[in-house]
Design a protein around this motif. Sequence first.
Motif, PDB file in Angstrom:
ATOM      1  N   ASN A 177     -50.772   9.368 -93.884  1.00 34.03           N
ATOM      2  CA  ASN A 177     -51.924   8.693 -94.540  1.00 34.03           C
ATOM      3  C   ASN A 177     -53.189   9.251 -94.656  1.00 34.03           C
ATOM      4  O   ASN A 177     -53.511  10.181 -93.776  1.00 34.03           O
ATOM      5  N   LYS A 178     -54.330   8.624 -94.969  1.00 33.01           N
ATOM      6  CA  LYS A 178     -55.791   9.365 -95.170  1.00 33.01           C
ATOM      7  C   LYS A 178     -55.790  10.505 -95.915  1.00 33.01           C
ATOM      8  O   LYS A 178     -56.550  11.377 -95.415  1.00 33.01           O
ATOM      9  N   SER A 179     -54.813  10.495 -96.947  1.00 32.56           N
ATOM     10  CA  SER A 179     -54.942  11.740 -97.845  1.00 32.56           C
ATOM     11  C   SER A 179     -56.187  11.945 -98.514  1.00 32.56           C
ATOM     12  O   SER A 179     -56.357  13.184 -99.221  1.00 32.56           O
ATOM     13  N   SER A 217     -52.982   6.887 -99.187  1.00 32.48           N
ATOM     14  CA  SER A 217     -54.424   6.328 -98.686  1.00 32.48           C
ATOM     15  C   SER A 217     -54.435   4.934 -98.693  1.00 32.48           C
ATOM     16  O   SER A 217     -54.531   4.435 -99.937  1.00 32.48           O
ATOM     17  N   ALA A 218     -54.833   4.326 -97.753  1.00 30.16           N
ATOM     18  CA  ALA A 218     -54.825   2.920 -97.638  1.00 30.16           C
ATOM     19  C   ALA A 218     -56.116   2.363 -98.505  1.00 30.16           C
ATOM     20  O   ALA A 218     -56.572   1.306 -98.820  1.00 30.16           O
ATOM     21  N   THR A 219     -57.014   3.601 -98.417  1.00 30.07           N
ATOM     22  CA  THR A 219     -58.479   3.382 -98.933  1.00 30.07           C
ATOM     23  C   THR A 219     -58.455   3.513-100.552  1.00 30.07           C
ATOM     24  O   THR A 219     -59.136   2.596-101.239  1.00 30.07           O
ATOM     25  N   GLY A 251     -54.604   3.818 -84.996  1.00 27.50           N
ATOM     26  CA  GLY A 251     -55.765   4.243 -85.652  1.00 27.50           C
ATOM     27  C   GLY A 251     -55.136   5.015 -87.045  1.00 27.50           C
ATOM     28  O   GLY A 251     -56.332   5.658 -87.722  1.00 27.50           O
ATOM     29  N   VAL A 252     -54.266   5.381 -87.071  1.00 27.26           N
ATOM     30  CA  VAL A 252     -53.795   6.129 -88.443  1.00 27.26           C
ATOM     31  C   VAL A 252     -53.732   5.220 -89.666  1.00 27.26           C
ATOM     32  O   VAL A 252     -53.625   5.880 -90.871  1.00 27.26           O
ATOM     33  N   GLY A 253     -53.704   3.969 -89.681  1.00 29.73           N
ATOM     34  CA  GLY A 253     -53.949   3.189 -90.763  1.00 29.73           C
ATOM     35  C   GLY A 253     -52.397   2.346 -91.174  1.00 29.73           C
ATOM     36  O   GLY A 253     -52.410   1.946 -92.107  1.00 29.73           O
TER      37      GLY A 253
HETATM   38  P1  GDP Z   1     -53.670   1.125 -87.168  1.00 34.35           P
HETATM   39  O1  GDP Z   1     -53.789   1.236 -85.500  1.00 34.35           O
HETATM   40  O2  GDP Z   1     -52.389   2.298 -87.340  1.00 34.35           O
HETATM   41  O3  GDP Z   1     -52.895  -0.051 -87.492  1.00 34.35           O
HETATM   42  O4  GDP Z   1     -54.689   1.528 -88.148  1.00 34.35           O
HETATM   43  P2  GDP Z   1     -55.809   0.907 -88.880  1.00 34.35           P
HETATM   44  O5  GDP Z   1     -54.971   0.184 -90.098  1.00 34.35           O
HETATM   45  O6  GDP Z   1     -56.521  -0.309 -87.937  1.00 34.35           O
HETATM   46  O7  GDP Z   1     -57.092   1.759 -89.540  1.00 34.35           O
HETATM   47  C1  GDP Z   1     -57.528   2.489 -88.460  1.00 34.35           C
HETATM   48  C2  GDP Z   1     -58.934   2.966 -89.134  1.00 34.35           C
HETATM   49  O8  GDP Z   1     -58.695   3.972 -90.267  1.00 34.35           O
HETATM   50  C3  GDP Z   1     -59.471   1.777 -90.010  1.00 34.35           C
HETATM   51  O9  GDP Z   1     -61.111   2.020 -89.692  1.00 34.35           O
HETATM   52  C4  GDP Z   1     -59.279   1.885 -91.209  1.00 34.35           C
HETATM   53  O10 GDP Z   1     -60.206   1.378 -92.245  1.00 34.35           O
HETATM   54  C5  GDP Z   1     -59.312   3.351 -91.476  1.00 34.35           C
HETATM   55  N1  GDP Z   1     -58.218   3.877 -92.550  1.00 34.35           N
HETATM   56  C6  GDP Z   1     -56.996   3.354 -92.609  1.00 34.35           C
HETATM   57  N2  GDP Z   1     -56.161   3.889 -93.796  1.00 34.35           N
HETATM   58  C7  GDP Z   1     -57.064   4.666 -94.333  1.00 34.35           C
HETATM   59  C8  GDP Z   1     -57.160   5.776 -95.277  1.00 34.35           C
HETATM   60  O11 GDP Z   1     -56.212   5.691 -96.034  1.00 34.35           O
HETATM   61  N3  GDP Z   1     -58.165   6.557 -95.523  1.00 34.35           N
HETATM   62  C9  GDP Z   1     -59.415   6.377 -94.631  1.00 34.35           C
HETATM   63  N4  GDP Z   1     -60.142   7.287 -95.087  1.00 34.35           N
HETATM   64  N5  GDP Z   1     -59.393   5.675 -93.757  1.00 34.35           N
HETATM   65  C10 GDP Z   1     -58.369   4.825 -93.474  1.00 34.35           C
END
Ligand code: GDP
Length: 308
Positions: free
Chosen positions: A131-133, A156-158, A182-184
Amino acid sequence: MGVPYIKRMVYINKDTNLDGIIIKGVGGAYTILASNGKQYVCSPRGIFRNKNTTPLIGDSVTISVTDEIKQIGTLHTIKPRKNELRRPPVANIDQVIITVATAQPAFNAGLLDRFLVLVAYENIPVLICVNKSDITKTDSSFAPYIMAGYPLVYTSATTNEGLNSLRTHMAGKINVFAGPSGVGKSSLINALSPKLTLVTGELSTKLGRGKHTTRHSEIFPLSADDPTMGYCVDTPGFTSLEIETIPKNELSSLFPEFEPYTGECRFNNCLHIKEKDCAVKEQVGKTVHPMRYESYVKMVESTPNYRS
Ligand code: GDP
Ligand code: ZN
């Protein structure tokens, strides 16, 4: 006239019994998504309590409907489970989606390898989700995994990049996300929830809450009107790892790219580290990526148990 009477009983039974899966369980009341597409809130028959069986989300069950209008029923049988996760408690997982990020937090190969080993130890197929590509594409970091034969998607969840590909990998399965925090994972789960589920159930408010809220996990369909699209558990799975319980000498079988060679070593108890004529070591730099081999050696060294 006993026979027609029995026949009638059988008929009634058939008509009212439905198959389904448990998608939610709160305080002894289980919500079943039945094969007719409807949801019924069911309480288990006394027999479960006697047998000490706790129904889990993901369980494949049969129910009988006691009130079609109120959509309530009784839970009769739980079919044998093919697997069971403890965190979150879910049965019959078809796929664990190990999620990592390209950055923020920085990619940690050793950690991903430990997740992969743990899921393999549970005998559950795995998908790697990078994720976060949108931040960066570090393809070279993931080459060892593609080489090892793992299915892998970039998302990318964004920006929603790769979500359709992710959905394709999730189709027809009960999926659970796992991976470092924190990985999304939560963001991806949110992005995958069909609008219909989000605006109706308590799911929407629950998903929006902070991570520290303890609550029951639920399974949501990936498409509100197409059950073939599969299901996803709304709580991310384990984020931390204990591999100490896996015997040292079983670790190599959990590296799929080692498997074809483990039987060809000179010693049948070969740990593929210091032994002579080791077919696995022979493959390092060829079909086995050196980084993966290095991870393996670290795991063996940090694992105290040995099963003879
Ligand atoms: P989890 O702990 O794995 O569930 O992660 P979260 O969904 O709580 O995401 C952690 C942070 O990463 C948050 O601030 C999200 O907004 C951010 N985030 C999640 N996915 C993405 C992504 O694809 N790209 C970017 N740039 N940020 C992301
Ligand atoms: Zn060997």
